[in-house]
Write a protein that holds these residues in place. Structure first.
Motif, short mmCIF file in Angstrom:
data_model
loop_
_atom_site.label_atom_id
_atom_site.label_comp_id
_atom_site.label_asym_id
_atom_site.label_seq_id
_atom_site.Cartn_x
_atom_site.Cartn_y
_atom_site.Cartn_z
N PRO A 150 0.83 -1.21 0.00
CA PRO A 150 0.00 0.00 0.00
C PRO A 150 0.87 1.26 0.00
CG PRO A 150 -0.04 -1.07 2.16
CD PRO A 150 0.70 -1.98 1.25
N ALA A 151 0.33 2.31 -0.57
CA ALA A 151 1.02 3.61 -0.54
C ALA A 151 0.95 4.18 0.86
CB ALA A 151 0.35 4.56 -1.53
N PRO A 152 1.90 5.00 1.24
CA PRO A 152 1.83 5.65 2.57
C PRO A 152 0.51 6.39 2.72
CG PRO A 152 3.96 6.03 1.55
CD PRO A 152 3.10 5.40 0.50
N LYS A 153 -0.12 6.21 3.85
CA LYS A 153 -1.43 6.83 4.07
C LYS A 153 -1.28 8.33 4.35
CE LYS A 153 -3.86 2.70 5.68
NZ LYS A 153 -4.64 2.10 6.79
N LYS A 154 -2.21 9.07 3.78
CA LYS A 154 -2.23 10.53 4.00
C LYS A 154 -3.52 10.92 4.71
CE LYS A 154 0.51 11.55 -0.13
NZ LYS A 154 0.54 12.27 -1.42
N ALA A 155 -3.42 11.89 5.55
CA ALA A 155 -4.60 12.35 6.30
C ALA A 155 -5.49 13.19 5.39
CB ALA A 155 -4.16 13.18 7.51
N THR A 156 -6.79 13.07 5.59
CA THR A 156 -7.75 13.92 4.85
C THR A 156 -7.87 15.26 5.57
OG1 THR A 156 -9.62 13.10 6.14
CG2 THR A 156 -9.01 11.83 4.18
N ARG A 157 -8.59 16.17 4.94
CA ARG A 157 -8.77 17.49 5.56
C ARG A 157 -9.52 17.41 6.87
NH1 ARG A 157 -10.45 21.35 0.39
NH2 ARG A 157 -8.42 21.18 -0.71
N SER A 158 -10.36 16.39 6.98
CA SER A 158 -11.13 16.25 8.23
C SER A 158 -10.32 15.55 9.31
CB SER A 158 -12.42 15.45 7.95
OG SER A 158 -12.10 14.16 7.47
N GLY A 159 -9.08 15.13 8.97
CA GLY A 159 -8.24 14.50 9.98
C GLY A 159 -8.27 12.99 9.92
N GLY A 160 -9.15 12.41 9.11
CA GLY A 160 -9.19 10.96 8.99
C GLY A 160 -8.11 10.44 8.05
N GLN A 161 -8.11 9.13 7.82
CA GLN A 161 -7.15 8.50 6.93
C GLN A 161 -7.81 8.16 5.60
OE1 GLN A 161 -3.83 7.81 7.44
NE2 GLN A 161 -3.90 8.86 9.42
N ARG A 162 -7.09 8.42 4.51
CA ARG A 162 -7.61 8.04 3.21
C ARG A 162 -7.62 6.51 3.07
NH1 ARG A 162 -7.85 12.28 -0.36
NH2 ARG A 162 -6.67 14.16 0.21
N ARG A 163 -8.50 6.02 2.22
CA ARG A 163 -8.58 4.59 1.94
C ARG A 163 -7.25 4.12 1.34
NH1 ARG A 163 -9.92 1.50 -2.44
NH2 ARG A 163 -10.29 3.39 -3.69
N ALA A 164 -6.82 2.94 1.76
CA ALA A 164 -5.54 2.42 1.29
C ALA A 164 -5.57 2.21 -0.22
CB ALA A 164 -5.22 1.11 2.00
N VAL A 165 -4.52 2.62 -0.87
CA VAL A 165 -4.37 2.42 -2.31
C VAL A 165 -3.00 1.81 -2.56
CG1 VAL A 165 -5.91 4.31 -2.95
CG2 VAL A 165 -3.47 4.75 -2.63
N PRO A 166 -2.84 1.07 -3.66
CA PRO A 166 -1.52 0.46 -3.93
C PRO A 166 -0.46 1.51 -4.24
CG PRO A 166 -3.00 0.14 -5.79
CD PRO A 166 -3.83 0.72 -4.69
N ARG A 167 0.75 1.25 -3.80
CA ARG A 167 1.85 2.16 -4.09
C ARG A 167 2.11 2.19 -5.60
NH1 ARG A 167 7.39 1.92 -0.70
NH2 ARG A 167 5.84 2.50 0.86
N TYR A 168 1.96 1.03 -6.25
CA TYR A 168 2.14 0.94 -7.70
C TYR A 168 0.88 0.36 -8.30
CZ TYR A 168 6.92 1.30 -6.01
OH TYR A 168 8.05 1.71 -5.35
N ALA A 169 0.25 1.07 -9.22
CA ALA A 169 -1.02 0.64 -9.80
C ALA A 169 -0.92 0.54 -11.32
CB ALA A 169 -2.14 1.61 -9.41
N LEU A 170 -1.45 -0.55 -11.84
CA LEU A 170 -1.49 -0.77 -13.30
C LEU A 170 -2.48 0.18 -13.96
CD1 LEU A 170 -1.44 -4.65 -13.16
CD2 LEU A 170 0.33 -3.24 -14.22
N PRO A 171 -2.23 0.58 -15.20
CA PRO A 171 -1.15 0.09 -16.09
C PRO A 171 0.15 0.86 -16.00
CG PRO A 171 -2.64 1.46 -17.34
CD PRO A 171 -3.20 1.42 -15.94
N GLY A 172 0.26 1.87 -15.15
CA GLY A 172 1.46 2.69 -15.12
C GLY A 172 1.44 3.70 -16.26
N ALA A 173 2.52 4.43 -16.39
CA ALA A 173 2.61 5.46 -17.44
C ALA A 173 3.95 5.34 -18.15
CB ALA A 173 2.46 6.84 -16.82
N SER A 174 3.95 5.65 -19.44
CA SER A 174 5.18 5.50 -20.22
C SER A 174 6.30 6.38 -19.70
CB SER A 174 4.90 5.83 -21.69
OG SER A 174 4.37 7.15 -21.81
N ASN A 175 5.93 7.53 -19.11
CA ASN A 175 6.96 8.41 -18.57
C ASN A 175 7.32 8.08 -17.13
OD1 ASN A 175 4.56 9.22 -17.46
ND2 ASN A 175 4.97 11.42 -17.66
N ALA A 176 6.61 7.11 -16.54
CA ALA A 176 6.91 6.69 -15.17
C ALA A 176 6.56 5.20 -15.03
CB ALA A 176 6.14 7.53 -14.16
#
Length: 314
Positions: free
Chosen positions: A177-203
């Protein structure tokens, strides 16, 4: 020196005479005498004092008697041990399995098979698919346990080998999972993968690839070669599946792994799917064998597998 000479020598010593020893050994007395003479010439000393009424051991014969008994005993015991080993080998079923299946699938599966009445001595060797394939081709194993997909390139041609599908699995793309970031309300965002398909040609995504001899690696490579839209991946590390999963847990990149191997990590959130189900690859877990006749024990094992509800695939 012939071992028969030792048996003749012991017979003469125990019977104290050549005629009785010859009868016991089922040979003529002249033939027995010639063999004892040959033994004496080999040793370089007479073994018996010969007289009209009795045959006794010389001092050399007395010295040689326990040696002859020990040699014969060791040879006969060794013969029995060799025969026992040969019988055990003939009754042992030799498996080769890919590294992942040898750890995740084989133990529980073989216990189920044993409960079905296929109890037998088992020898298991784990290797990558290429190594397992070579052992089966060289008749060094009766069975090969591996993942299978129709696109898998293999030397196990259907006219020479057959297979039984034992179970199904799915290769899924995984990422930490990607590092979790706090929302404006102070809660935690839903976990998302650090690397997600399909990616980008420049990254392009750091891609944890399989060793070239890996069967799963071949399946993933074939899948990605025809996938549209394609993924943007940059190979960063190559290893067997268990190490690739560990690297993915550490956030080192994206890889594909059998769902059965990582479902605990997915459930705990330690790993996440790195893409929707369109990136999944359905695979089978199959048992391969030669179409040629194998040992009786291995044939009986194959029959038990077929009775468990699966039929050979031509």
């Amino acid at each position: 020196m012939d071992l028969v000479w030792l048996e003749d020598f012991l017979a003469v010593a125990e019977e104290s005479g050549f005629s009785r020893a010859a009868e016991r050994r089922h040979v003529t007395q002249p033939a027995l005498s010639r063999r004892i003479k040959a033994l004496e010439e080999w040793l370089g000393a007479p073994l018996f004092e010969r007289s009209t009424h009795n045959v006794t051991l010389t001092s050399a014969g007395e010295s040689f008697l326990p040696v002859a008994e020990d040699v014969l005993r060791r040879v006969l015991n060794g013969r029995e041990e060799a025969l026992e080993a040969a019988r055990f080998k003939a009754e042992t079923i030799h498996f080769v399995a890919t590294h992942a299946l040898s750890q995740t699938f084989f133990p529980d599966w073989i216990r189920r098979v044993d409960r079905a009445g296929a109890g037998a001595a088992i020898q298991l060797v784990a290797s990558n698919f290429a190594g397992c394939e070579r052992l089966l081709l060289d008749a060094q194993a009766h069975f090969l346990l591996a993942h299978y997909h129709p696109t898998l390139t293999s030397r196990l041609e259907p006219d020479r080998f057959q297979r039984i599908e034992l179970d199904r699995d799915v290769l899924i793309p995984i990422s930490a999972p990607a590092p979790k970031k706090a929302t404006r309300s102070g809660g935690q965002r839903r976990a998302v993968p650090r690397y997600a398909l399909p990616g980008a040609s420049n990254a392009p995504l750091p891609y944890l690839t399989y060793h070239p001899g890996s069967g799963v690696g071949r399946i993933v490579t074939s899948f990605l070669a025809t996938k549209e839209p394609s993924a943007s991946l940059a190979p960063s590390f190559s290893a067997p599946v268990m190490l690739l999963v560990n690297m993915a847990r550490e956030g080192r990149g994206i890889t594909w792994a059998p769902r059965s191997l990582v479902e605990g990590d997915i459930h705990s959130g330690r790993l996440l799917r790195a893409g929707p189900k369109e990136w999944d690859i359905d695979i089978s877990i199959c048992l391969f064998r030669s179409r040629a006749r194998i040992t009786s024990a291995a044939e009986a094992f194959w029959s038990t597998i077929k009775k468990l509800g699966k039929s050979p695939i031509s």
